[in-house]
Design an enzyme around this catalytic site. Structure first.
Site, PDB file in Angstrom:
ATOM      1  N   PHE A 258      45.991  43.963  40.032  1.00 55.19           N
ATOM      2  CA  PHE A 258      44.727  43.326  40.433  1.00 55.19           C
ATOM      3  C   PHE A 258      44.936  41.947  41.046  1.00 55.19           C
ATOM      4  CE2 PHE A 258      40.595  45.363  39.769  1.00 55.19           C
ATOM      5  CZ  PHE A 258      41.086  46.627  39.537  1.00 55.19           C
ATOM      6  N   GLY A 262      42.980  40.396  49.961  1.00 56.15           N
ATOM      7  CA  GLY A 262      42.479  41.156  51.096  1.00 56.15           C
ATOM      8  C   GLY A 262      40.996  40.921  51.259  1.00 56.15           C
ATOM      9  N   GLY A 266      34.453  45.650  45.911  1.00 59.42           N
ATOM     10  CA  GLY A 266      33.131  46.227  46.169  1.00 59.42           C
ATOM     11  C   GLY A 266      32.906  47.343  45.174  1.00 59.42           C
ATOM     12  N   CYS A 269      30.328  48.860  40.651  1.00 62.47           N
ATOM     13  CA  CYS A 269      30.479  48.216  39.334  1.00 62.47           C
ATOM     14  C   CYS A 269      30.709  46.712  39.410  1.00 62.47           C
ATOM     15  CB  CYS A 269      31.612  48.877  38.566  1.00 62.47           C
ATOM     16  SG  CYS A 269      31.344  50.645  38.345  1.00 62.47           S
ATOM     17  N   ARG A 339      29.337  52.417  48.081  1.00 67.33           N
ATOM     18  CA  ARG A 339      28.399  51.427  47.550  1.00 67.33           C
ATOM     19  C   ARG A 339      29.023  50.032  47.660  1.00 67.33           C
ATOM     20  NH1 ARG A 339      27.197  53.643  41.709  1.00 67.33           N
ATOM     21  NH2 ARG A 339      29.329  54.337  41.986  1.00 67.33           N
TER      22      ARG A 339
END
Ligand code: UGA
Length: 442
Positions: A258, A262, A266, A269, A339
């Site tokens: 993680f 970049g 999105g 969640c 989403r």
């Protein structure tokens, strides 16, 4: 020992949970109000893309352990354990989570509960919700105090949903002190196979269990925005963020996962969860504690704008009239979910600046078209790159990561590529004669 389980909601979370509970040997009924979704699931078809889920679904429908229904009566009659897996989207025009689907499950289900029952919530909810729902369920149910509610947050990632459900890092179970014994016993039966593997099982009060979930997503979002902030500094200083991430990631206290810089996070969640968390903290009078999440959100949104700026500069200062190939539309690889997708958001912004944008994604084409019908959609990588002044890689699908530069050199007008996910081998592209840009890279 097998349990009789009902799962309410058949989205990413509910459908995966229902199928995986059947895979563990339980008898499961999946319930939804959306008949078209149910019809697909009943015929063994997953209404979204999730690697491996269709096999688990088909197998358990065939062996009779899994079925679907729109009938709450049927589910109430059949099951002893009731999971809530419906969505908690962001409210329109507000940061807070919309709890109408979660509330609707309790309002519809509880009046039908005539026997002792345990309801286990999995949806991501603002802290305090579970306690309210527990009281409401007891009030509405004919079985009254014999209906108990626990919270069992879900940590699955799209793209790894089966693996994360059957082999989670931990199982968290929240219950209030009066009902904790029964709730724990039921959860132990449901997850017996997982617990036998030694998966950590943490029992907490209701509020802590709700907060564990929101805190986990807030931490992940913060980690991503931290590295994207470092990317901005690296750009200003002429340093390289990918190397920096590798180097700090070797410290086990930090960890490399993680930390991919970049165009940011999105999906359904992380963005809405950090906003709902801020909204809830405000209601609790603890808003100051989470003001840093505003910055996390701002850095994330800025990563998208920075990408647009890098693209504009790459084509000579104006996007007007240029042709832009966009590889990737899903919010992350191995998903067809668009989403709050950074990729689609960037494609839209670039088009609004007057470029003609051609998008290709291996799985998310139909969903993209539905929410962004004005973009041009290509049938493959080559078609998307036809006549392009610049190629943008915005979702790190394997086929983009492994793309041979020579395979599209003949299609493009200019051999120019921008890696929005720091997922390409810059040296390989440069060696093939391409002008290569990364975010936060030299
Ligand atoms: C996230 C959490 O990772 C899950 O643990 C959680 O259960 C889930 O939300 C949820 O609340 O339901 P998910 O939305 O599937 O899972 O996606 P992630 O894998 O977390 O990725 C989120 C976004 O961050 C993606 O857009 C991804 O491209 C981006 N990301 C991830 C980065 O920009 N950099 C990274 O280093 C990692």
């Amino acid at each position: 020992m097998s349990s009789r389980i009902a799962v309410f909601g058949t989205g990413y979370l509910g459908a995966t949970h229902a199928a995986c509970m059947a895979e563990l040997g339980h008898e499961v009924i999946g319930v939804d109000v959306d008949e078209s979704k149910l019809a697909k699931l009943e015929s063994g078809e997953v209404p979204f893309y999730e690697p491996g889920l269709d096999e688990v679904l088909k197998r358990n429908i065939a062996n009779g352990r899994l079925r679907f229904s729109s009938s709450y009566e049927e589910a109430a009659e059949f099951a002893d354990v009731y999971f809530i897996g419906v969505g908690t989207p962001q409210k329109k025009g507000e940061f807070a989570a919309d709890l109408k689907y979660v509330d609707a499950v309790i309002e519809t289900l509880a009046p039908l509960l005539r026997r002792p029952a345990v309801i286990l919530g999995k949806s991501t909810v603002p802290v305090g919700t579970a306690q309210r729902l527990a009281a409401r369920a007891k009030e509405l149910a004919p079985a009254g105090a014999e209906v108990e509610l626990g919270w069992n947050p879900e940590f699955l990632r799209e793209g790894y949903a089966i693996q994360d459900t059957l082999h989670p890092d931990r199982i968290v179970l929240g219950a209030d002190s009066a009902s904790s014994e029964r709730v724990e016993q039921v959860a132990r039966e449901v997850y017996a196979k997982l617990l036998a593997e030694g998966i950590p099982f943490l029992i907490t009060d209701l509020a802590t269990s709700e907060l564990v979930k929101t805190a986990a997503n807030a931490f992940l979002a913060t980690k991503i925005s931290f590295i994207n902030a470092m990317a901005e500094v690296c750009e200003a200083a002429g340093a390289d963020v990918a190397t920096l991430a590798d180097a700090i990631g070797h410290d086990v206290r930090i960890g490399r996962r993680f930390l991919n810089a970049g165009i940011g996070f999105g999906g359904g969640c992380l963005p809405k969860d950090i906003r709902a968390f801020m909204a809830r903290a405000g209601e609790l009078g603890a808003d100051q504690a989470l003001t840093f999440l505003r910055e996390v959100d701002a850095i994330n949104m800025r990563s998208r704008t920075r990408m647009v700026e890098v693209a504009r500069e790459a084509v000579g200062g104006s996007l007007l009239g240029s042709r832009v190939a966009v590889l990737g539309a899903a919010f992350k690889p191995d998903s067809d979910d668009v989403r709050d997708s950074p990729a689609l958001n960037i494609a839209g912004q670039i088009q609004l600046q007057g470029a003609s944008v051609s998008v290709f994604d291996p799985k998310a084409m139909a969903n993209s078209r539905a929410i962004f019908p004005t973009l041009t959609y290509a049938t493959d990588i080559e078609e998307a790159c036809q006549g392009a002044d610049v190629v943008l890689v915005l979702t790190e699908w394997k086929q983009f990561r492994e793309l041979n530069p020579n395979s599209i050199s003949g299609q493009v007008r200019e051999k120019r590529i921008i890696d929005g996910r720091n997922c390409l081998d810059a040296a390989r592209w440069r060696a093939a004669g391409w002008e290569f840009h990364g975010l936060g890279r030299k």
